[in-house]
Design a protein around this motif. Structure first.
Motif, PDB file in Angstrom:
ATOM      1  N   GLU A  65     -18.357 -14.144 -40.509  1.00 40.57           N
ATOM      2  CA  GLU A  65     -18.800 -14.357 -39.124  1.00 40.57           C
ATOM      3  C   GLU A  65     -18.281 -15.672 -38.557  1.00 40.57           C
ATOM      4  O   GLU A  65     -17.859 -15.731 -37.394  1.00 40.57           O
ATOM      5  CB  GLU A  65     -20.325 -14.314 -39.040  1.00 40.57           C
ATOM      6  N   GLU A  66     -18.287 -16.732 -39.366  1.00 43.84           N
ATOM      7  CA  GLU A  66     -17.808 -18.019 -38.862  1.00 43.84           C
ATOM      8  C   GLU A  66     -16.300 -17.996 -38.654  1.00 43.84           C
ATOM      9  O   GLU A  66     -15.786 -18.611 -37.716  1.00 43.84           O
ATOM     10  CB  GLU A  66     -18.218 -19.150 -39.811  1.00 43.84           C
ATOM     11  N   THR A  67     -15.590 -17.267 -39.501  1.00 41.33           N
ATOM     12  CA  THR A  67     -14.149 -17.129 -39.292  1.00 41.33           C
ATOM     13  C   THR A  67     -13.865 -16.369 -38.004  1.00 41.33           C
ATOM     14  O   THR A  67     -12.977 -16.742 -37.227  1.00 41.33           O
ATOM     15  CB  THR A  67     -13.487 -16.402 -40.482  1.00 41.33           C
ATOM     16  N   LEU A  68     -14.604 -15.296 -37.764  1.00 42.58           N
ATOM     17  CA  LEU A  68     -14.425 -14.542 -36.531  1.00 42.58           C
ATOM     18  C   LEU A  68     -14.631 -15.430 -35.306  1.00 42.58           C
ATOM     19  O   LEU A  68     -13.906 -15.320 -34.312  1.00 42.58           O
ATOM     20  CB  LEU A  68     -15.404 -13.365 -36.490  1.00 42.58           C
ATOM     21  N   ARG A  69     -15.615 -16.311 -35.368  1.00 46.70           N
ATOM     22  CA  ARG A  69     -15.876 -17.218 -34.243  1.00 46.70           C
ATOM     23  C   ARG A  69     -14.823 -18.311 -34.149  1.00 46.70           C
ATOM     24  O   ARG A  69     -14.226 -18.551 -33.100  1.00 46.70           O
ATOM     25  CB  ARG A  69     -17.246 -17.875 -34.395  1.00 46.70           C
TER      26      ARG A  69
END
Length: 401
Positions: free
Chosen positions: A273-277
Motif C-alpha cells: 500500500e505504501e509503495t502504491l502511494r
C-alpha cells in the motif's frame, strides 16, 4: 509532458506547488490538462460529467489527431477503459467474474508455485552473472505476466512478445510508424488467441468472454473482445511489474522499513500500500474528457479536453498525506486512502489480484534473499521511456548483498 518519461516526482512537486490542476502539452503539440492534487483527482475520477469515450475528445473528433499518435490507443481501444454508462457496466459485468475474491484465491497456489520457480531461476542466473541478476526481467515481469496469461489462456510462448508490444503501446516517445506497427501486431496476436479459444475452448477468461458473446445475452463484439484482451494483458502485468519493482527499490533504499516488516512490526500488505502511494506504478494515465466546462480545484477544464489522471503526483500531495508525504513509511496512517488503483466506476478491477501478487512476491523474495540489495546506485537505474508508466527498465541486484 516529456515523452521520454523519467522520474516524475520533482516535476510533480513543482506543479503541485502551483495548484491541483495544470495545463499540459501532450506529444504532437496536443493541448491537455493533468489533475494532480489528491482531492481534485478524487473528485474528477467520480464526476458525473466526465467521460471515457473518445467521442468526447474534441481534437480527435475534429480530425486533428494523427493515426500514429503514440497515445491514440489509450483513447480509441474498445473496452472497459473507454466505455461509459451502460456499455461500461456491461463490459465490467462480463469481466468481473474473473476477478472475484474467490477467483483470486484460486490463483494463489499457482502464483506461489510460479514465485518459487522464479526464485530458483534467480539463484541460477546470479551464479552465472557474477552474483548480479536483473530482478525486473527475471522475477517482477514473468510473475504477473504468467498469472494474467494463465487467466486468459494465452500460451507461454507468447509472453515475451506480448510484453514487448505492451511496452511499445504504453511508450510515449515512439514515432507514428512504430506505434501503428505495435498496435497492428498486438491485434493480430490476440486475434489468433481468440480464434484458438473459439476452436478449442478451455477453462479460461478468453473462452468465457467468447461464450458470453455467442450466447446472445450480454454480447462482446469482435473489436470489444480484442480490446478487452489487450487492456487486460497490458494492465494485468505492466502495473504489477512496476509495483514489485518499485517496492524492491524502496525497501533497498529504506532498510529500516525492511527490518520493520521482517520483524513483524508491519505487514507485507503495508509495504504494497505504501509503495502504491509513494511510487505509483502509473504516473499519468490517459484519458478522461469533461462533457461540459468543469471547475476542478479552482481551474476550469474545457469541455472535450483530454485529461491525464496524475496518480504519482496525488500520492505525494502534502495537502492530503501530510508534510512528510515524500517519505516512504509503511506505518503511515494518515486516514487518507491513496488513489493509485483508481476511484469511482472505473476503479481497478484487478486490485485484489495485484495486491495478492505483490504480497506473495515480496514476502517470498526477501525470505529467500534477506540481504538482497541494488547492484548499482538508484541514480543509475534507467527510467521508463513513458510518462504513463512509472518505474525503471532494469533492476540489477545482488541477491546476497
Amino acid at each position: 509532458m516529456d515523452p521520454a518519461g523519467g522520474c516524475p516526482h520533482a516535476a510533480n512537486a513543482r506543479l503541485l506547488a502551483r495548484g491541483p490542476v495544470a495545463p499540459v502539452t501532450l506529444p504532437g503539440e496536443v493541448a491537455g490538462m493533468a489533475v494532480l492534487g489528491h482531492d481534485a483527482l478524487r473528485e474528477f475520477l467520480s464526476h458525473p460529467d466526465v467521460a471515457k469515450d473518445a467521442r468526447h475528445f474534441a481534437a480527435l473528433r475534429s480530425g486533428e489527431i494523427d493515426d500514429g499518435w503514440p497515445l491514440r490507443t489509450f483513447a480509441t481501444v474498445q473496452g472497459m477503459t473507454t466505455a461509459d454508462g451502460a456499455d461500461h457496466r456491461r463490459l465490467r459485468s462480463l469481466m468481473s467474474k474473473a476477478f472475484t475474491a474467490r477467483r483470486v484465491e484460486e490463483l494463489r497456489p499457482r502464483t506461489e508455485a510460479l514465485t518459487a520457480s522464479l526464485l530458483d531461476g534467480l539463484e541460477s542466473a546470479a551464479a552465472n552473472g557474477g552474483g548480479v541478476v536483473d530482478l525486473r526481467a527475471r522475477f517482477a515481469l514473468p510473475l504477473p505476466m504468467g498469472v494474467i496469461c494463465e487467466l486468459l489462456g494465452v500460451d507461454a510462448a507468447l509472453h515475451d512478445r506480448l510484453h514487448e508490444l505492451s511496452n511499445r503501446i504504453v511508450a510515449t516517445d515512439i514515432g507514428p510508424r512504430e506505434a501503428r506497427a505495435a498496435n497492428r501486431e498486438m491485434v493480430e496476436l490476440l486475434s489468433a488467441v481468440a480464434a484458438a479459444r473459439t476452436e478449442s475452448p478451455g477453462d479460461d477468461l478468453t473462452s468465457a468472454l467468447i461464450a458470453a458473446r455467442e450466447d446472445g445475452g450480454d454480447r462482446l463484439g469482435p473489436h470489444e473482445l480484442i480490446g478487452t484482451l489487450m487492456l487486460t494483458i497490458i494492465a494485468g502485468h505492466e502495473t504489477t511489474l512496476n509495483l514489485i519493482t518499485n517496492a524492491v527499490r524502496a525497501l533497498c533504499a529504506h532498510r529500516d522499513q525492511l527490518d520493520l516488516v521482517r520483524s513483524g512490526g508491519a505487514s507485507w500488505a503495508d509495504v504494497v500500500e505504501e509503495t502504491l502511494r509513494w511510487d505509483s506504478p502509473v504516473s499519468y494515465f490517459p484519458f478522461r474528457y469533461p462533457t461540459r466546462d468543469l471547475d476542478i480545484g479552482g481551474t476550469v477544464i474545457p469541455k472535450g479536453t483530454p485529461v491525464l489522471a496524475g496518480y504519482s503526483a496525488a500520492g505525494r500531495d502534502p495537502s492530503a498525506h501530510g508534510p512528510d508525504a515524500g517519505r516512504f513509511d509503511i506505518t503511515r496512517d494518515s486516514g487518507v486512502r491513496h488513489l493509485s488503483l483508481g476511484h469511482g466506476a472505473h476503479y481497478c478491477m484487478g486490485a485484489q489480484l495485484a495486491r495478492m501478487e505483490g504480497v506473495t512476491a515480496l514476502e517470498r523474495l526477501f525470505a529467500r534473499f534477506p540481504r538482497l540489495d541494488l547492484a548499482v546506485p538508484e541514480s543509475e537505474l534507467p527510467r521508463h521511456a513513458s510518462f504513463v508508466g512509472n518505474s525503471v527498465r532494469r533492476l540489477p541486484v545482488r541477491l546476497r548483498g
